[in-house]
Design a protein around this motif. Structure first.
Motif, PDB file in Angstrom:
ATOM      1  N   PRO A 118     -15.429  -1.499 -30.434  1.00 49.18           N
ATOM      2  CA  PRO A 118     -14.381  -2.196 -29.686  1.00 49.18           C
ATOM      3  C   PRO A 118     -14.891  -3.252 -28.717  1.00 49.18           C
ATOM      4  CG  PRO A 118     -14.710   0.018 -28.806  1.00 49.18           C
ATOM      5  CD  PRO A 118     -15.529  -0.078 -30.052  1.00 49.18           C
ATOM      6  N   ALA A 119     -16.142  -3.145 -28.278  1.00 47.92           N
ATOM      7  CA  ALA A 119     -16.624  -4.029 -27.204  1.00 47.92           C
ATOM      8  C   ALA A 119     -17.268  -5.309 -27.714  1.00 47.92           C
ATOM      9  CB  ALA A 119     -17.619  -3.271 -26.323  1.00 47.92           C
ATOM     10  N   VAL A 120     -17.479  -5.414 -29.041  1.00 51.74           N
ATOM     11  CA  VAL A 120     -18.167  -6.588 -29.585  1.00 51.74           C
ATOM     12  C   VAL A 120     -17.446  -7.072 -30.839  1.00 51.74           C
ATOM     13  CG1 VAL A 120     -20.429  -5.895 -28.706  1.00 51.74           C
ATOM     14  CG2 VAL A 120     -19.735  -5.180 -31.001  1.00 51.74           C
ATOM     15  N   ALA A 121     -17.738  -8.316 -31.228  1.00 49.55           N
ATOM     16  CA  ALA A 121     -17.209  -8.864 -32.479  1.00 49.55           C
ATOM     17  C   ALA A 121     -18.025  -8.294 -33.629  1.00 49.55           C
ATOM     18  CB  ALA A 121     -17.285 -10.386 -32.471  1.00 49.55           C
ATOM     19  N   SER A 122     -17.488  -7.281 -34.271  1.00 44.92           N
ATOM     20  CA  SER A 122     -18.258  -6.541 -35.273  1.00 44.92           C
ATOM     21  C   SER A 122     -18.311  -7.240 -36.621  1.00 44.92           C
ATOM     22  CB  SER A 122     -17.690  -5.138 -35.424  1.00 44.92           C
ATOM     23  OG  SER A 122     -17.733  -4.446 -34.192  1.00 44.92           O
ATOM     24  N   SER A 123     -17.623  -8.392 -36.758  1.00 40.46           N
ATOM     25  CA  SER A 123     -17.797  -9.174 -37.981  1.00 40.46           C
ATOM     26  C   SER A 123     -19.233  -9.664 -38.087  1.00 40.46           C
ATOM     27  CB  SER A 123     -16.829 -10.363 -37.990  1.00 40.46           C
ATOM     28  OG  SER A 123     -16.968 -11.130 -36.816  1.00 40.46           O
ATOM     29  N   ASP A 124     -19.937  -9.696 -36.944  1.00 40.24           N
ATOM     30  CA  ASP A 124     -21.374  -9.967 -36.919  1.00 40.24           C
ATOM     31  C   ASP A 124     -22.075  -8.642 -36.656  1.00 40.24           C
ATOM     32  OD1 ASP A 124     -23.980 -10.678 -36.457  1.00 40.24           O
ATOM     33  OD2 ASP A 124     -23.557 -12.107 -34.854  1.00 40.24           O
ATOM     34  N   ALA A 125     -22.637  -8.056 -37.717  1.00 36.74           N
ATOM     35  CA  ALA A 125     -23.204  -6.708 -37.608  1.00 36.74           C
ATOM     36  C   ALA A 125     -24.371  -6.634 -36.632  1.00 36.74           C
ATOM     37  CB  ALA A 125     -23.650  -6.217 -38.980  1.00 36.74           C
ATOM     38  N   THR A 126     -24.973  -7.784 -36.307  1.00 34.99           N
ATOM     39  CA  THR A 126     -26.080  -7.756 -35.351  1.00 34.99           C
ATOM     40  C   THR A 126     -25.592  -7.477 -33.939  1.00 34.99           C
ATOM     41  OG1 THR A 126     -26.015 -10.147 -34.914  1.00 34.99           O
ATOM     42  CG2 THR A 126     -27.379  -9.398 -36.760  1.00 34.99           C
ATOM     43  N   ASN A 127     -24.271  -7.516 -33.730  1.00 33.87           N
ATOM     44  CA  ASN A 127     -23.712  -7.300 -32.390  1.00 33.87           C
ATOM     45  C   ASN A 127     -23.630  -5.834 -31.989  1.00 33.87           C
ATOM     46  OD1 ASN A 127     -23.281  -9.937 -31.572  1.00 33.87           O
ATOM     47  ND2 ASN A 127     -21.194 -10.025 -32.363  1.00 33.87           N
TER      48      ASN A 127
END
Length: 421
Positions: free
Chosen positions: A147-156
């Motif tokens: 929930p805290a990051v843009a997970s469409s970028d898995a490096t996040n």
């Protein structure tokens, strides 16, 4: 040059086995699955939206499907089918999204997890987790989105997976973890950071976490457009959860690569099934047009309605062509070679299917936006499909970047207006 030109892909004729399974799947849908939908919906209505137990009819259908030889068709090593041969069968399963995929043990997220375990799992991991998944005895979930990051970028991803002796210590919060609300879900594949100081794409790892591990708390399940799916989309909190180092999936630092390995086939399978949902919506549109009278005549006699039906057929056939090209490329060049086609299909097919479902809703009027028909649920799921497994924007960015670096087929002569630069 050897082999077919990439501009003229040569599709091999489907095997006799593939044709037989396709016809068997059609019979299974007609004789068993579609008639069972009423029982499924009645159970869910009586149990209430917050109940995530599986309606008994699903397990009954699994027995029937296995007896018909319709089992684990998504995995070439199990079924002997190519991805292109599987595509039409997966499409048939999309006619009944709640029942058919699981009935043949080809449901997400288990398919992606099974593929991952098959490709990089150890013998022990395969015996403990892959075998019962292939047998349809348990369910699983894939815990990446946060929930805290843009997970469409898995490096996040921020969930920490820290080595502590012969164990990994896991802390973090995940959400939209599909399948974890189902009481049959026994195992999670968790993506987290093992080394925040490593190169960007080598910071992440995946570990296998049994659901009953102390420190794993499955919280609320989120609805999709107000509708709770049976398997649920949950929040999961990991608080000092410990698993043995032997639960590492693949190599430490290989989580990002493994995620891409998993998502490629998963995306194309979602797209295959979506076409079936689009075909069902179109069939409902045609039936409505041929049986509903308004303003002195059948809807089918109105040119505007015929145009909607024709546009739907064009869009579905275009989308299917792209899906099958992507599947063929997976077969011939692997997931990496097909990545741009998979991305294109992930964008184009849900758009086309949503357009068809929307037209069908419009033709059904109030029935289309209620639970009197499956159209509203189909629309909600396929609208969400433009977000899960990567939003359209992420795929478009990737495709645009690839196109900008592509060598043009010809060096064009100067345009007439170039003299005015």
């Amino acid at each position: 040059m050897t082999g077919p030109s990439p501009m003229y892909p040569a599709y091999a004729a489907p095997s006799e086995q593939a044709m037989r399974l396709y016809e068997e799947m059609k019979r299974f849908l007609a004789e068993d699955v579609l008639p069972a939908e009423e029982s499924y919906e009645r159970h869910r209505e009586q149990a209430g939206p917050d109940d995530h137990t599986v309606p008994p009819v699903v397990e009954e259908l699994k027995v029937k499907a296995r007896a018909r030889g319709l089992w684990n068709l998504f995995l070439p090593s199990e079924s002997g089918l190519t991805q292109l041969e599987y595509a039409p069968i997966a499409e048939l399963s999309g006619w009944s999204l709640e029942l058919a995929p699981e009935a043949i043990n080809c449901q997400a997220p288990d398919t992606g997890n099974m593929e991952l375990l098959h490709l990089v799992g150890t013998d022990e991991q395969k015996q403990r987790w892959l075998r019962p998944l292939l047998d349809g005895e348990i369910r699983s979930a894939f815990a990446m989105t946060e929930p805290a990051v843009a997970s469409s970028d898995a490096t996040n991803v921020e969930t920490r997976i820290e080595r502590d002796g012969d164990e990994y210590l896991i802390n973090g919060r995940k959400w939209w973890i599909t399948g974890a609300a189902d009481p049959r879900c026994q195992v999670l594949i968790v993506m987290g950071k093992t080394d925040p100081e490593a190169a960007t794409h080598r910071q992440q790892s995946m570990v296998i976490v049994p659901v009953d591990t102390p420190g794993v708390a499955i919280k609320r399940s989120y609805p999709v457009f107000g509708r709770q799916d049976q398997h649920g989309h949950t929040v999961i909190e990991f608080t000092d959860a410990r698993v043995p180092v032997g639960n590492l999936l693949g190599e430490e630092g290989g989580g990002f690569a493994a995620a891409q390995m998993r998502l490629g086939p998963g995306r194309i399978h979602h797209v295959m099934r979506a076409l079936g949902a689009g075909e069902r919506a179109l069939a409902m549109m045609v039936d409505r047009a041929k049986t509903r009278t308004a303003f002195g005549g059948l809807l089918a006699e109105q040119s505007a309605v015929r145009e909607k039906i024709a546009e739907s057929r064009v869009e579905l056939d275009q989308a299917r062509a792209l899906c099958h090209l992507a599947a063929h490329t997976v077969d011939t060049e692997g997931n990496k070679g097909a990545r741009h086609l998979i991305a294109a299909a992930k964008i184009a097919v849900p758009r086309a299917v949503l357009s068809v479902i929307d037209r069908s809703i419009q033709l059904h009027g109030a029935a289309g936006i209620s639970d009197a028909t499956p159209l509203a649920a189909l629309w909600g799921w396929h609208r969400a499909m433009r977000i899960f497994d990567g939003p359209d924007e992420a795929h478009l960015t990737t495709l645009g970047r690839a196109e900008l670096t592509r060598e043009p087929l010809f060096q064009l002569p100067p345009a007439r207006h170039d003299q005015f630069r």
